[in-house]
Scaffold this motif. Structure first.
Motif, short mmCIF file in Angstrom:
data_model
loop_
_atom_site.label_atom_id
_atom_site.label_comp_id
_atom_site.label_asym_id
_atom_site.label_seq_id
_atom_site.Cartn_x
_atom_site.Cartn_y
_atom_site.Cartn_z
N SER A 20 16.66 4.50 -6.90
CA SER A 20 15.82 3.67 -6.04
C SER A 20 15.26 4.50 -4.89
CB SER A 20 16.64 2.50 -5.49
OG SER A 20 17.71 2.99 -4.69
N VAL A 21 13.98 4.29 -4.60
CA VAL A 21 13.28 5.01 -3.54
C VAL A 21 12.42 4.01 -2.78
CG1 VAL A 21 11.62 6.82 -2.98
CG2 VAL A 21 13.22 7.15 -4.87
N ASP A 22 12.68 3.86 -1.49
CA ASP A 22 11.87 3.02 -0.61
C ASP A 22 11.25 3.93 0.44
OD1 ASP A 22 10.77 1.15 1.16
OD2 ASP A 22 12.30 -0.33 0.69
N VAL A 23 9.97 4.25 0.25
CA VAL A 23 9.33 5.22 1.13
C VAL A 23 9.12 4.64 2.52
CG1 VAL A 23 7.01 4.53 0.41
CG2 VAL A 23 7.39 6.83 1.28
N CYS A 24 8.97 3.32 2.66
CA CYS A 24 8.81 2.74 3.99
C CYS A 24 10.05 2.95 4.85
CB CYS A 24 8.50 1.25 3.87
SG CYS A 24 6.98 0.87 2.97
N HIS A 38 8.79 -8.31 -1.71
CA HIS A 38 8.99 -6.91 -1.35
C HIS A 38 8.81 -6.08 -2.62
CE1 HIS A 38 10.12 -3.65 1.22
NE2 HIS A 38 11.15 -3.30 0.45
N VAL A 39 8.37 -4.84 -2.43
CA VAL A 39 8.19 -3.91 -3.55
C VAL A 39 8.72 -2.55 -3.12
CG1 VAL A 39 6.23 -5.09 -4.61
CG2 VAL A 39 5.82 -3.40 -2.82
N TRP A 40 9.20 -1.79 -4.09
CA TRP A 40 9.62 -0.42 -3.86
C TRP A 40 9.51 0.33 -5.19
CZ3 TRP A 40 12.92 -4.59 -3.63
CH2 TRP A 40 13.95 -4.64 -4.56
N VAL A 72 7.92 7.23 -12.86
CA VAL A 72 8.02 6.29 -11.74
C VAL A 72 8.06 4.87 -12.28
CG1 VAL A 72 7.01 5.55 -9.56
CG2 VAL A 72 6.67 7.89 -10.34
N ARG A 73 8.85 4.05 -11.61
CA ARG A 73 8.85 2.61 -11.83
C ARG A 73 8.38 1.92 -10.55
NH1 ARG A 73 14.58 0.98 -14.52
NH2 ARG A 73 14.03 1.16 -16.73
N TRP A 74 7.62 0.88 -10.73
CA TRP A 74 7.20 0.02 -9.62
C TRP A 74 8.05 -1.24 -9.68
CZ3 TRP A 74 4.38 -4.73 -9.31
CH2 TRP A 74 3.88 -5.03 -8.05
N GLU A 134 0.82 -1.21 0.00
CA GLU A 134 0.00 0.00 0.00
C GLU A 134 0.86 1.26 0.00
OE1 GLU A 134 -2.52 -3.27 1.72
OE2 GLU A 134 -0.45 -2.57 1.96
N TRP A 135 1.95 1.25 0.74
CA TRP A 135 2.84 2.42 0.78
C TRP A 135 3.42 2.71 -0.60
CZ3 TRP A 135 5.43 5.09 5.10
CH2 TRP A 135 4.77 4.94 6.32
N ALA A 136 3.96 1.70 -1.25
CA ALA A 136 4.56 1.91 -2.57
C ALA A 136 3.52 2.32 -3.60
CB ALA A 136 5.30 0.65 -3.02
N ASN A 137 2.33 1.73 -3.51
CA ASN A 137 1.27 2.02 -4.47
C ASN A 137 0.82 3.48 -4.36
OD1 ASN A 137 -0.81 1.89 -6.29
ND2 ASN A 137 -1.87 0.21 -5.29
N CYS A 138 0.52 3.92 -3.17
CA CYS A 138 0.02 5.28 -2.97
C CYS A 138 1.10 6.32 -3.25
CB CYS A 138 -0.52 5.42 -1.56
SG CYS A 138 -1.37 6.99 -1.24
N PHE A 139 2.32 6.06 -2.78
CA PHE A 139 3.38 7.05 -3.00
C PHE A 139 3.76 7.14 -4.47
CE2 PHE A 139 7.90 8.35 -2.99
CZ PHE A 139 7.75 9.58 -2.37
N GLY A 140 3.74 6.02 -5.19
CA GLY A 140 4.02 6.07 -6.62
C GLY A 140 3.00 6.90 -7.37
N MET A 141 1.73 6.81 -6.99
CA MET A 141 0.71 7.61 -7.63
C MET A 141 0.90 9.09 -7.33
SD MET A 141 -2.44 9.19 -6.85
CE MET A 141 -2.92 8.35 -5.36
N LEU A 142 1.31 9.44 -6.10
CA LEU A 142 1.56 10.85 -5.78
C LEU A 142 2.78 11.38 -6.54
CD1 LEU A 142 0.93 10.93 -1.92
CD2 LEU A 142 -0.59 11.68 -3.75
N CYS A 143 3.78 10.55 -6.75
CA CYS A 143 4.94 10.98 -7.54
C CYS A 143 4.53 11.26 -8.99
CB CYS A 143 6.03 9.92 -7.48
SG CYS A 143 6.82 9.74 -5.88
#
Length: 459
Positions: A285-289, A270-272, A261-263, A245-254
């Motif tokens: 690379s960006v890991d918002v968590c 794990h996802v980032w 953005v790449r998922w 959920e963190w990666a999904n929402c933050f990627g959309m805001l980016c």
């Protein structure tokens, strides 16, 4: 004297100049290149005329022995080892399932491309705060670069600073982490009891599975449902979840902030994300968590994990970026046995072709240029890792001779200089004491002082 004259007489009087030497070098390289290309083309024609073609040959099996004919020395198949892998369509059931899974995962970043919903996402972002923090950080980085020299470039650009400020706000003020949701009745922690089927309302909002928890307080016994939503715009309302959920929402805001953005999907659960930096012309690379920016070694050297597949999906392509995160594959690499490597290339090419079907030739050419530059970057990581391993193994092999006996290591020149300086300083202190005396006055040394030895007795 006669020997020196004979040696001088052997040296040519008119040596070749640099221009002629360069011409001879270029001619030699051209002849060598032509010979290798002829040998390679002959080997390819032989492999195509054999019982199995290069596309049909199994890459895991050893290559067949070279053919031979009377009077002709045909090149061996060793010359074909450096040929790039040829994409191969999946044949077995396991590869077909892996292909279907990757095609499904490739749709994740495409959900962030709705312009109207992106405008709605910008309403929850404090743009003034984000832009002010980004401008302050960008000014600091530009000042640091200017202090190093007139032609120095800042570490990150303004758009990079915007994403960094957005990441700090997202973790500190917007999204929350949930392991076990608390009981909505009494607020007591809950215990997981399994999975449940999503309700029609949860399914309509994009929940594919629902986790079920029970209140740990015996007098309550209330059950709590935790749906795992895949819709980023639903997550703007719930504002809670875990890594996905963190990666999904933050990627959309980016994407709403105008950044590519790449998922990144990892086979070890794990996802980032990766953000394309226009300032550095590379994917970061960006890991918002973890609030980690440009730390690709976090998962291997930091978390001590072994990774097999790290595949990035964007709205316009797909790329196997495992080499960015696994620098030393012999130590941190896991078994890549889900599908052969030629099949993986075929699947990624298929995903790229699907996403770029309606693009213009100019955009396709630009993306292909970026992929070539990224491929060279990934190759550089592999070469650097190999060079580092070689440098680590050199001292032992160098200090051990062929007989196996250890040689004495070469002395450190800095340590020698430091030891000599300490010895000279100690000797100077002793001489100064003997000349000036213990109290600093000039004269003969005091025999009663403990640092001065008594004079020898007369003979």
């Amino acid at each position: 004297m006669a020997e020196r004259l004979s040696i001088r007489s052997r040296v040519p009087q008119n040596p070749l100049d640099e221009v002629k030497c360069q011409q001879l070098t270029d001619q030699f390289r051209q002849i060598l290149s032509t010979k290798r290309m002829n040998s390679l083309s002959t080997g390819i024609s032989i492999s195509r005329s054999g019982s199995r073609s290069s596309r049909e040959r199994d890459y895991g099996s050893p290559l067949p022995l070279p053919l031979s004919s009377a009077g002709n020395d045909l090149p061996a198949y060793n010359s074909l080892r450096n040929i790039p892998l040829i994409p191969k369509a999946p044949q077995d059931a396991r590869s077909i399932r892996f292909r279907s899974m990757l095609h499904t995962l490739a749709n994740m970043p495409c959900k962030w491309e709705n312009p109207g919903l992106l405008d709605e996402a910008l309403r929850v972002v404090p743009l003034e705060r984000i832009y002010n923090e980004a401008q302050e950080e960008c000014d600091v980085l530009n000042a640091e670069a200017a202090s190093l020299g007139p032609n120095k470039k800042a570490a990150w650009g303004y758009q990079d600073c915007v994403i960094r400020a957005l990441m700090r706000w997202f973790k500190s003020s917007f999204f929350s982490w949930v392991n076990n949701p608390p009981c909505s009745t009494c607020g007591t922690p809950t215990i997981g009891v399994g999975m449940a089927a999503p309700t029609p309302d949860e399914q309509a909002r994009g929940a594919t599975q629902v986790e079920l928890y029970k209140c740990s307080f015996e007098g309550c016994g209330q059950y709590e449902r935790f749906p795992r939503y895949n819709d980023a715009f639903v997550l703007l309302e719930t504002r809670k979840g875990r890594v996905g959920e963190w990666a999904n929402c933050f990627g959309m805001l980016c994407r709403a902030m105008g950044t590519r953005v790449r998922w990144i999907w990892n086979s070890e659960d794990h996802v980032w994300l990766e953000i394309y930096s226009l300032h550095r012309r590379k994917w970061v690379s960006v890991d918002v968590c973890e609030q980690a920016w440009d730390k690709p070694k976090l998962y291997t050297e930091g978390w001590q994990r072994k990774l097999a597949y790290c595949i990035g999906f964007s709205a316009d392509g797909a790329m196997d970026v495992t080499r960015r995160y696994v620098r030393n594959f012999s130590r941190w690499g896991a078994d890549r046995s889900r599908t052969p490597e030629p099949v993986l290339l075929y699947i990624l090419d298929e995903i790229r072709a699907t996403k770029r079907r309606d693009m213009s030739k100019q955009d396709k050419f630009r993306l292909e240029g970026e992929e070539m530059r990224e491929y060279r970057e990934l190759q550089g990581y592999v070469a650097s890792a190999i060079a580092a391993e070689v440098c680590k193994s050199l001292p032992d092999s160098f200090f051990k001779g062929q007989s196996g006996h250890n040689r004495s290591p070469r002395p450190d020149p800095d340590a020698q200089k430091a030891a000599e300086a300490r010895q000279n300083s100690a000797q100077a202190d002793v001489d100064r004491t003997r000349i000036r005396g213990p109290n600093g006055a000039r004269g003969a040394p005091n025999p009663q002082h403990p640092q001065n030895p008594p004079p020898p007795p007369p003979r």
